[in-house]
Scaffold this motif. Sequence first.
Motif, PDB file in Angstrom:
ATOM      1  N   VAL A   9      -9.760  40.522 -37.486  1.00  0.00           N
ATOM      2  CA  VAL A   9      -9.217  39.451 -37.645  1.00  0.00           C
ATOM      3  C   VAL A   9     -10.897  38.077 -37.365  1.00  0.00           C
ATOM      4  CG1 VAL A   9      -8.370  37.565 -35.414  1.00  0.00           C
ATOM      5  CG2 VAL A   9      -7.644  40.422 -35.930  1.00  0.00           C
ATOM      6  N   ALA A  10     -11.878  39.035 -36.860  1.00  0.00           N
ATOM      7  CA  ALA A  10     -12.934  38.365 -36.835  1.00  0.00           C
ATOM      8  C   ALA A  10     -13.912  38.410 -38.537  1.00  0.00           C
ATOM      9  CB  ALA A  10     -14.189  38.555 -36.480  1.00  0.00           C
ATOM     10  N   PHE A  11     -13.433  39.361 -39.027  1.00  0.00           N
ATOM     11  CA  PHE A  11     -14.553  39.181 -40.475  1.00  0.00           C
ATOM     12  C   PHE A  11     -13.376  38.160 -41.326  1.00  0.00           C
ATOM     13  CE2 PHE A  11     -13.571  40.792 -45.060  1.00  0.00           C
ATOM     14  CZ  PHE A  11     -14.693  40.323 -45.043  1.00  0.00           C
ATOM     15  N   GLY A  12     -11.820  37.759 -40.834  1.00  0.00           N
ATOM     16  CA  GLY A  12     -11.102  37.149 -41.496  1.00  0.00           C
ATOM     17  C   GLY A  12     -11.186  35.536 -41.401  1.00  0.00           C
ATOM     18  N   VAL A  13     -11.327  35.415 -40.173  1.00  0.00           N
ATOM     19  CA  VAL A  13     -12.000  34.206 -39.418  1.00  0.00           C
ATOM     20  C   VAL A  13     -12.315  33.549 -40.417  1.00  0.00           C
ATOM     21  CG1 VAL A  13     -12.593  32.936 -37.760  1.00  0.00           C
ATOM     22  CG2 VAL A  13     -10.311  34.725 -37.854  1.00  0.00           C
ATOM     23  N   ILE A  14     -14.165  34.620 -40.189  1.00  0.00           N
ATOM     24  CA  ILE A  14     -15.475  33.462 -41.409  1.00  0.00           C
ATOM     25  C   ILE A  14     -15.394  33.533 -42.427  1.00  0.00           C
ATOM     26  CG2 ILE A  14     -17.305  34.924 -41.282  1.00  0.00           C
ATOM     27  CD1 ILE A  14     -17.621  36.227 -38.397  1.00  0.00           C
ATOM     28  N   TYR A  15     -14.739  34.293 -43.411  1.00  0.00           N
ATOM     29  CA  TYR A  15     -13.980  34.823 -44.976  1.00  0.00           C
ATOM     30  C   TYR A  15     -14.119  33.663 -44.756  1.00  0.00           C
ATOM     31  CZ  TYR A  15     -13.296  35.307 -49.216  1.00  0.00           C
ATOM     32  OH  TYR A  15     -12.464  35.159 -50.489  1.00  0.00           O
ATOM     33  N   ILE A  16     -12.773  33.239 -44.470  1.00  0.00           N
ATOM     34  CA  ILE A  16     -11.572  31.854 -44.633  1.00  0.00           C
ATOM     35  C   ILE A  16     -12.829  29.992 -43.982  1.00  0.00           C
ATOM     36  CG2 ILE A  16      -9.916  30.308 -43.541  1.00  0.00           C
ATOM     37  CD1 ILE A  16      -8.400  32.317 -43.347  1.00  0.00           C
ATOM     38  N   LEU A  17     -13.839  30.537 -42.944  1.00  0.00           N
ATOM     39  CA  LEU A  17     -14.248  29.114 -43.390  1.00  0.00           C
ATOM     40  C   LEU A  17     -15.474  29.550 -43.855  1.00  0.00           C
ATOM     41  CD1 LEU A  17     -15.277  29.117 -38.915  1.00  0.00           C
ATOM     42  CD2 LEU A  17     -13.061  27.447 -40.177  1.00  0.00           C
ATOM     43  N   LEU A  18     -16.656  30.778 -44.464  1.00  0.00           N
ATOM     44  CA  LEU A  18     -17.552  30.168 -45.076  1.00  0.00           C
ATOM     45  C   LEU A  18     -17.064  30.358 -46.908  1.00  0.00           C
ATOM     46  CD1 LEU A  18     -19.823  32.963 -44.254  1.00  0.00           C
ATOM     47  CD2 LEU A  18     -19.282  30.803 -43.317  1.00  0.00           C
ATOM     48  N   SER A  19     -15.917  30.517 -47.208  1.00  0.00           N
ATOM     49  CA  SER A  19     -15.624  30.109 -49.062  1.00  0.00           C
ATOM     50  C   SER A  19     -15.111  29.083 -49.079  1.00  0.00           C
ATOM     51  CB  SER A  19     -14.154  31.396 -48.871  1.00  0.00           C
ATOM     52  OG  SER A  19     -13.038  31.173 -48.090  1.00  0.00           O
ATOM     53  N   ASP A  20     -15.042  28.278 -47.939  1.00  0.00           N
ATOM     54  CA  ASP A  20     -14.297  26.686 -48.082  1.00  0.00           C
ATOM     55  C   ASP A  20     -12.941  26.570 -49.144  1.00  0.00           C
ATOM     56  OD1 ASP A  20     -14.416  23.816 -48.244  1.00  0.00           O
ATOM     57  OD2 ASP A  20     -15.976  23.698 -49.695  1.00  0.00           O
ATOM     58  N   PRO A  21     -11.719  27.236 -48.640  1.00  0.00           N
ATOM     59  CA  PRO A  21     -10.298  26.777 -49.423  1.00  0.00           C
ATOM     60  C   PRO A  21      -9.998  25.084 -48.534  1.00  0.00           C
ATOM     61  CG  PRO A  21     -10.419  27.898 -46.979  1.00  0.00           C
ATOM     62  CD  PRO A  21     -11.844  27.617 -47.228  1.00  0.00           C
TER      63      PRO A  21
END
Length: 201
Positions: free
Chosen positions: A38-50
């Motif tokens: 869950v933490a990885f998913g949140v960090i990925y979404i925040l860093l990928s700037d969707p």
Amino acid sequence: MLNEPSTQYRAQQRENADPEERTRPMPLIVAAVTLAMVAFGVIYILLSDPFGNSELGDRRTLADLSGPAPGASGAVDGKQLFAANCVACHQATGKGLPGVFPPLDGSEWVQGDERTLANILLYGVSGEMEVAGITYKGAMPAFQQLGDAELAALASYIRGNWSNKAGAVQPNLFEHERKASNRSAPFEGGAALKALASKPA
């Protein structure tokens, strides 16, 4: 005999009690892996700037999407143009459909004057037209939407394919005929095409 426990009572004594969350909790390793995912998913979404600027959209240019211009990477394929634009009526054999669509194979209009063929492709024909001794009455659409190089490749293909042995046509012929005519309607049958052939270029 009276002091012995019943069979049903002994069976109940052998059964284990139903597990409860307090006595058998979820293993810590499973909880840790779930939390890490869950933490990885949140960090990925925040860093990928969707949630960037939606007005930018697809940043590819029109040139990127359209690819090379016809003739830019070699000769235009007249056979492919014929298959895309002409084969439904004139058939892959060039024989047409008897009584409906005239043949291109052996046609005097195809093998004859290049200028007449160029005008047929540019403006189309509607009305009676004699081809190889048979009169056809129908309509052929114009192909002005094709470029000069594409029309030249198409004309060259039908002039040199099947039993036809006429020479190739150059793109500058179509360029010249576009500029020389202000026609917006198809030719009125074979008579109008013969009149065109008798006029000086």
